[in-house]
Each structure stands twice: as C-alpha cells, then as structure tokens.
Design a protein around this motif. Structure first.
Motif, PDB file in Angstrom:
ATOM      1  N   TYR A  52       0.851  -1.090   0.023  1.00  0.00           N
ATOM      2  CA  TYR A  52       0.032   0.019   0.125  1.00  0.00           C
ATOM      3  C   TYR A  52       0.908   1.219   0.109  1.00  0.00           C
ATOM      4  N   TYR A  63       1.962  12.066   1.390  1.00  0.00           N
ATOM      5  CA  TYR A  63       1.479  13.154   2.374  1.00  0.00           C
ATOM      6  C   TYR A  63       1.934  14.254   2.098  1.00  0.00           C
ATOM      7  N   LEU A 101       0.582  15.664   9.083  1.00  0.00           N
ATOM      8  CA  LEU A 101       0.574  15.287   7.825  1.00  0.00           C
ATOM      9  C   LEU A 101      -0.775  15.127   6.997  1.00  0.00           C
ATOM     10  N   LEU A 155      -2.889  13.667   3.918  1.00  0.00           N
ATOM     11  CA  LEU A 155      -2.928  12.690   2.842  1.00  0.00           C
ATOM     12  C   LEU A 155      -3.096  13.262   1.235  1.00  0.00           C
ATOM     13  N   LYS A 204      -3.472   7.751  -2.289  1.00  0.00           N
ATOM     14  CA  LYS A 204      -3.109   6.585  -1.830  1.00  0.00           C
ATOM     15  C   LYS A 204      -3.269   5.524  -3.046  1.00  0.00           C
ATOM     16  N   TYR A 217      -3.806   1.319  -3.629  1.00  0.00           N
ATOM     17  CA  TYR A 217      -3.848  -0.281  -3.041  1.00  0.00           C
ATOM     18  C   TYR A 217      -3.821  -1.276  -4.422  1.00  0.00           C
ATOM     19  N   PHE A 260       6.175  13.490   1.722  1.00  0.00           N
ATOM     20  CA  PHE A 260       6.563  12.317   2.185  1.00  0.00           C
ATOM     21  C   PHE A 260       5.870  11.271   1.527  1.00  0.00           C
ATOM     22  N   SER A 298      -3.575  -2.641   5.277  1.00  0.00           N
ATOM     23  CA  SER A 298      -4.254  -1.425   5.552  1.00  0.00           C
ATOM     24  C   SER A 298      -4.340  -1.415   7.261  1.00  0.00           C
ATOM     25  N   GLY A 299      -4.032  -2.682   7.899  1.00  0.00           N
ATOM     26  CA  GLY A 299      -4.154  -2.924   9.365  1.00  0.00           C
ATOM     27  C   GLY A 299      -2.673  -2.505   9.929  1.00  0.00           C
ATOM     28  N   THR A 300      -1.483  -2.322   9.405  1.00  0.00           N
ATOM     29  CA  THR A 300      -0.309  -2.032   9.994  1.00  0.00           C
ATOM     30  C   THR A 300       0.033  -0.791   9.575  1.00  0.00           C
ATOM     31  N   TYR A 301       1.049  -0.486  10.541  1.00  0.00           N
ATOM     32  CA  TYR A 301       1.683   1.100  10.431  1.00  0.00           C
ATOM     33  C   TYR A 301       2.362   1.471   8.959  1.00  0.00           C
ATOM     34  N   GLN A 302       2.481   2.709   8.908  1.00  0.00           N
ATOM     35  CA  GLN A 302       3.017   2.998   7.496  1.00  0.00           C
ATOM     36  C   GLN A 302       4.511   3.415   7.925  1.00  0.00           C
ATOM     37  N   PHE A 361       7.697   5.800   6.574  1.00  0.00           N
ATOM     38  CA  PHE A 361       7.788   6.982   5.799  1.00  0.00           C
ATOM     39  C   PHE A 361       9.070   7.065   5.349  1.00  0.00           C
ATOM     40  N   GLY A 362       9.322   7.558   4.221  1.00  0.00           N
ATOM     41  CA  GLY A 362      10.549   8.186   3.780  1.00  0.00           C
ATOM     42  C   GLY A 362      11.171   9.504   4.564  1.00  0.00           C
ATOM     43  N   THR A 363      12.183  10.069   4.034  1.00  0.00           N
ATOM     44  CA  THR A 363      12.882  10.769   4.645  1.00  0.00           C
ATOM     45  C   THR A 363      12.245  12.309   4.235  1.00  0.00           C
TER      46      THR A 363
END
Lengths: 113, 116
Positions: free
Chosen positions: A32, A36, A44, A46, A49, A51, A90, A97-101, A103-105
């Motif tokens: 996914y 942002y 942040l 959105l 996105k 999927y 970012f 969908s149920g886990t954390y995201q 992020f890049g720098t």
C-alpha cells in the motif's frame, strides 16, 4: 521489511512548471503506497493512496502518482505547481491496511516565482 | 468532524526532566499511532495500539518511554528523564481498521519537544 526511499531532499521548481517527486519502495509483497504533504507546524495530510488497480491515482489539488511494479516506484506528479505547493512531501508504505506506515525522509519542495 | 487533537503543542525541557504528551484520536478510531519526527526527517513509528492493546512497541525506547491507551480512546506518551536526542516533533495519528482496505490515517499537528 518494507521501506521507501526519497532520493531528493530538496526540489526547486518555478511556478507554473511541472513537478515530479521521486519515491522508490522495497517490499516483498505488493504494498500500500501513500503520499502526504506537511506544511510548517502542521500534521501530515494525505494527498493520495494506491492499493491496487489503475496504476495512476488521482489525489487532491491536482496531484497524481503512478505505481510501477517493474521499477518499484511511486512517483508524485503535478502538471503546474503553485507557490502554495511549497511544503515537505513524504512517501509512505505499508503491507496492508491494518499495519503502520513507514515513511521516507521527505522532499522539501520550494516553488519560486 | 474533529480531527486528532494533541497537547501540548510545544514543550521545552532540561535534560533529565519528564514530560507527557496527550492524544485524543478521531471518535470511533480503534487504531492509534505515536510517531517521532526529528527535524528534517520522516516520521518514525514508536508504538501503535488497537483499542487498548499494544500491537507494536519494538521501536519504543522502553527504558525511558512509555505509552498507554487504557480505555482504547485517548492515549498518553511519557518520556522519563529526557535527553537532547529526544528533541523532535511527536505525532499522534489514528485510523479505523474496521473500514478495511480504505483505511486512512489521520494525523494530529504534533507536539514539538525541545530538550536543552
């Protein structure tokens, strides 16, 4: 584990010019993917996105991004930037969908007259 | 609809002091995240909850950081004995996993912590 890389720390473009911000992802499964925007002293927000389905996804304020499995990329584009687009952008990835995201720098975009 | 609310917005501490950050997620959101965002870097997950249960706290420095969400609604992140390296913005976010594949994560404005 999945990850994203944003190779450009800073990008400067002229107002009215087109924009591409790069994002490369690493994931053992189809991820996914998210973009942002962060304005100074704000959280942040959105932009868009992805999927599945159409690899080109439309977001808010004229932004779009294209997913490429072959290139492991999810680049953000805009046809004509405005000074108000100046912010930090970012890219983020998660495996479902149920886990954390993760992020890049971030890429700091400056739009100049 | 109210967004994710965090307080305080700013905090300045001396090394060794303790601080607590508070987060009120969007009503009905079962999942709550705490991220640490050092200056000019991307957010990095510290811990996240589903309802009152900790799902992942592997990135939380357990010797000085703690986080709770006792009733599955509001959450508190606490730093005991802060260090200069803790200087960062602490972001809270929430989402509803019950919505399945279209889950969107909403972020608060963050708490900017400076440790001197």
């Amino acid at each position: 584990a999945q990850s994203v890389t944003q190779p450009d720390a800073r990008v400067t473009v002229s107002e009215g010019a087109s924009l591409q911000l790069r994002c490369k992802y690493s994931s053992s499964v189809t991820p996914y993917l998210f973009w942002y925007v962060q304005y100074p002293r704000q959280g942040l927000q959105l932009l868009l996105k992805y999927y599945s389905g159409d690899p080109v996804v439309q977001g808010v304020n004229g932004f779009e991004a294209e997913f490429s499995k072959s290139n492991s990329s999810f680049h953000l584009r805009k046809a004509s930037v405005h000074w108000s687009d100046s912010a930090v952008y970012f890219c983020a990835v998660s495996i479902n969908s149920g886990t954390y995201q993760r992020f890049g720098t971030g890429t700091k975009l400056q739009v100049v007259p | 609809e109210a967004g994710v609310t965090q307080s305080p917005r700013y905090a300045v501490l001396q090394e060794g002091q303790a601080v607590s950050f508070w987060c009120d997620p969007i009503s009905g959101h079962d999942t709550l995240y705490w991220y640490q965002q050092p200056r000019d870097q991307g957010p990095q997950l510290l811990v996240y909850f589903r309802d009152e249960a900790v799902i992942d706290n592997s990135q939380l420095p357990s010797d000085r950081f703690s986080a709770v969400r006792p009733k599955g609604t509001n959450s508190t992140l606490k730093i005991q004995s802060a260090k200069q390296g803790d200087t960062a913005t602490y972001l809270c976010a929430s989402s509803s996993d019950r919505e399945g594949a279209n889950t969107e994560v909403f972020f608060g404005k963050g708490t900017r912590l400076t440790v001197v």
